[in-house]
Design a protein around this motif. Sequence first.
Motif, PDB file in Angstrom:
ATOM      1  N   ALA A   1       0.835  -1.211   0.000  1.00  0.00           N
ATOM      2  CA  ALA A   1       0.000   0.000   0.000  1.00  0.00           C
ATOM      3  C   ALA A   1       0.866   1.256   0.000  1.00  0.00           C
ATOM      4  N   CYS A   2       1.907   1.265   0.816  1.00  0.00           N
ATOM      5  CA  CYS A   2       2.808   2.423   0.882  1.00  0.00           C
ATOM      6  C   CYS A   2       3.546   2.623  -0.439  1.00  0.00           C
ATOM      7  N   ILE A   3       3.931   1.528  -1.074  1.00  0.00           N
ATOM      8  CA  ILE A   3       4.632   1.626  -2.358  1.00  0.00           C
ATOM      9  C   ILE A   3       3.706   2.214  -3.419  1.00  0.00           C
ATOM     10  N   ILE A   4       2.453   1.766  -3.448  1.00  0.00           N
ATOM     11  CA  ILE A   4       1.504   2.305  -4.417  1.00  0.00           C
ATOM     12  C   ILE A   4       1.297   3.797  -4.162  1.00  0.00           C
ATOM     13  N   LEU A   5       1.114   4.191  -2.915  1.00  0.00           N
ATOM     14  CA  LEU A   5       0.836   5.585  -2.582  1.00  0.00           C
ATOM     15  C   LEU A   5       2.049   6.495  -2.762  1.00  0.00           C
ATOM     16  N   ASN A   6       3.211   6.062  -2.264  1.00  0.00           N
ATOM     17  CA  ASN A   6       4.391   6.931  -2.215  1.00  0.00           C
ATOM     18  C   ASN A   6       5.466   6.613  -3.249  1.00  0.00           C
ATOM     19  N   GLY A   7       5.349   5.492  -3.924  1.00  0.00           N
ATOM     20  CA  GLY A   7       6.383   5.091  -4.861  1.00  0.00           C
ATOM     21  C   GLY A   7       7.523   4.410  -4.143  1.00  0.00           C
ATOM     22  N   LEU A   8       8.617   4.213  -4.882  1.00  0.00           N
ATOM     23  CA  LEU A   8       9.759   3.504  -4.331  1.00  0.00           C
ATOM     24  C   LEU A   8      11.018   4.036  -5.001  1.00  0.00           C
ATOM     25  N   GLU A   9      11.985   4.426  -4.212  1.00  0.00           N
ATOM     26  CA  GLU A   9      13.237   4.985  -4.737  1.00  0.00           C
ATOM     27  C   GLU A   9      14.415   4.027  -4.583  1.00  0.00           C
ATOM     28  N   GLU A  10      14.323   3.096  -3.658  1.00  0.00           N
ATOM     29  CA  GLU A  10      15.460   2.237  -3.336  1.00  0.00           C
ATOM     30  C   GLU A  10      15.578   1.050  -4.286  1.00  0.00           C
ATOM     31  N   GLU A  11      16.771   0.519  -4.364  1.00  0.00           N
ATOM     32  CA  GLU A  11      17.005  -0.694  -5.143  1.00  0.00           C
ATOM     33  C   GLU A  11      16.317  -1.861  -4.437  1.00  0.00           C
ATOM     34  N   ILE A  12      15.693  -2.708  -5.228  1.00  0.00           N
ATOM     35  CA  ILE A  12      15.073  -3.909  -4.664  1.00  0.00           C
ATOM     36  C   ILE A  12      15.534  -5.115  -5.473  1.00  0.00           C
ATOM     37  N   VAL A  13      15.424  -6.280  -4.861  1.00  0.00           N
ATOM     38  CA  VAL A  13      15.747  -7.534  -5.532  1.00  0.00           C
ATOM     39  C   VAL A  13      14.461  -8.346  -5.613  1.00  0.00           C
ATOM     40  N   VAL A  14      14.105  -8.697  -6.837  1.00  0.00           N
ATOM     41  CA  VAL A  14      12.894  -9.478  -7.082  1.00  0.00           C
ATOM     42  C   VAL A  14      13.276 -10.737  -7.852  1.00  0.00           C
ATOM     43  N   ASN A  15      12.968 -11.863  -7.278  1.00  0.00           N
ATOM     44  CA  ASN A  15      13.276 -13.157  -7.900  1.00  0.00           C
ATOM     45  C   ASN A  15      14.741 -13.235  -8.320  1.00  0.00           C
ATOM     46  N   GLY A  16      15.622 -12.686  -7.472  1.00  0.00           N
ATOM     47  CA  GLY A  16      17.056 -12.764  -7.702  1.00  0.00           C
ATOM     48  C   GLY A  16      17.638 -11.689  -8.613  1.00  0.00           C
ATOM     49  N   LYS A  17      16.820 -10.796  -9.142  1.00  0.00           N
ATOM     50  CA  LYS A  17      17.304  -9.737 -10.036  1.00  0.00           C
ATOM     51  C   LYS A  17      17.173  -8.383  -9.350  1.00  0.00           C
ATOM     52  N   LYS A  18      18.179  -7.525  -9.551  1.00  0.00           N
ATOM     53  CA  LYS A  18      18.156  -6.183  -8.979  1.00  0.00           C
ATOM     54  C   LYS A  18      17.395  -5.226  -9.901  1.00  0.00           C
ATOM     55  N   TYR A  19      16.591  -4.368  -9.273  1.00  0.00           N
ATOM     56  CA  TYR A  19      15.844  -3.326  -9.987  1.00  0.00           C
ATOM     57  C   TYR A  19      16.113  -1.999  -9.297  1.00  0.00           C
ATOM     58  N   MET A  20      16.524  -1.010 -10.087  1.00  0.00           N
ATOM     59  CA  MET A  20      16.884   0.293  -9.513  1.00  0.00           C
ATOM     60  C   MET A  20      16.038   1.439 -10.067  1.00  0.00           C
ATOM     61  N   MET A  21      15.144   1.182 -11.008  1.00  0.00           N
ATOM     62  CA  MET A  21      14.329   2.232 -11.597  1.00  0.00           C
ATOM     63  C   MET A  21      13.326   2.735 -10.560  1.00  0.00           C
ATOM     64  N   PRO A  22      13.334   4.033 -10.269  1.00  0.00           N
ATOM     65  CA  PRO A  22      12.372   4.564  -9.296  1.00  0.00           C
ATOM     66  C   PRO A  22      10.932   4.391  -9.781  1.00  0.00           C
ATOM     67  N   MET A  23      10.043   4.237  -8.830  1.00  0.00           N
ATOM     68  CA  MET A  23       8.618   4.153  -9.134  1.00  0.00           C
ATOM     69  C   MET A  23       7.937   5.361  -8.535  1.00  0.00           C
ATOM     70  N   GLU A  24       7.125   6.031  -9.328  1.00  0.00           N
ATOM     71  CA  GLU A  24       6.376   7.166  -8.800  1.00  0.00           C
ATOM     72  C   GLU A  24       5.212   6.666  -7.967  1.00  0.00           C
ATOM     73  N   GLY A  25       4.812   7.478  -6.999  1.00  0.00           N
ATOM     74  CA  GLY A  25       3.652   7.150  -6.191  1.00  0.00           C
ATOM     75  C   GLY A  25       2.401   7.733  -6.807  1.00  0.00           C
ATOM     76  N   PHE A  26       1.273   7.265  -6.325  1.00  0.00           N
ATOM     77  CA  PHE A  26      -0.013   7.738  -6.830  1.00  0.00           C
ATOM     78  C   PHE A  26      -0.828   8.290  -5.665  1.00  0.00           C
ATOM     79  N   LYS A  27      -0.528   9.531  -5.308  1.00  0.00           N
ATOM     80  CA  LYS A  27      -1.158  10.193  -4.161  1.00  0.00           C
ATOM     81  C   LYS A  27      -2.648  10.434  -4.374  1.00  0.00           C
ATOM     82  N   ASN A  28      -3.088  10.382  -5.623  1.00  0.00           N
ATOM     83  CA  ASN A  28      -4.497  10.641  -5.930  1.00  0.00           C
ATOM     84  C   ASN A  28      -5.396   9.437  -5.657  1.00  0.00           C
ATOM     85  N   LEU A  29      -4.802   8.276  -5.406  1.00  0.00           N
ATOM     86  CA  LEU A  29      -5.604   7.087  -5.154  1.00  0.00           C
ATOM     87  C   LEU A  29      -6.134   7.066  -3.727  1.00  0.00           C
ATOM     88  N   THR A  30      -7.356   6.613  -3.574  1.00  0.00           N
ATOM     89  CA  THR A  30      -7.967   6.495  -2.250  1.00  0.00           C
ATOM     90  C   THR A  30      -7.559   5.171  -1.610  1.00  0.00           C
TER      91      THR A  30
END
Length: 129
Positions: A65-94
């Motif tokens: 929920a926090c990721i959807i609302l605020n986005g994500l700036e940090e590097e994450i590892v998903v299924n063993g692969k690193k992802y560094m592309m920032p994600m924008e948040g969607f503050k307009n969502l209820t």
Amino acid sequence: MRNSILLILVSITFIYCQNNIYAQGERLYQTYCSNCHGLDGNGLKNLYPPLNNSDYLKENNEKFACIILNGLEEEIVVNGKKYMMPMEGFKNLTDVDITNIINYVNSAWDNKLPETSIQEVKKNLESCN
């Protein structure tokens, strides 16, 4: 004749709604998420991580929920692969919109994650930042 057509339309609508209980979440996902994460949830090459069968999502579902609302700036590892592309948040969502997206993603594709209540989403959003 007119009543028969009306009955058929109501039946089709009822059957469709029963088969797609997360239709609103699917529409929101298509609008806000699918450009990066794909209609199939498999992500976009090495830029955006998959949400389909994602170990990160399974292990961090309370942060979703926090990721959807605020986005994500940090590097994450998903299924063993690193992802560094920032994600924008969607503050307009209820809170309801976010709950619908989470429940759609948690049940879509190969995901078998539990349903989330609006109360859980509100609680998780209080812990953001």
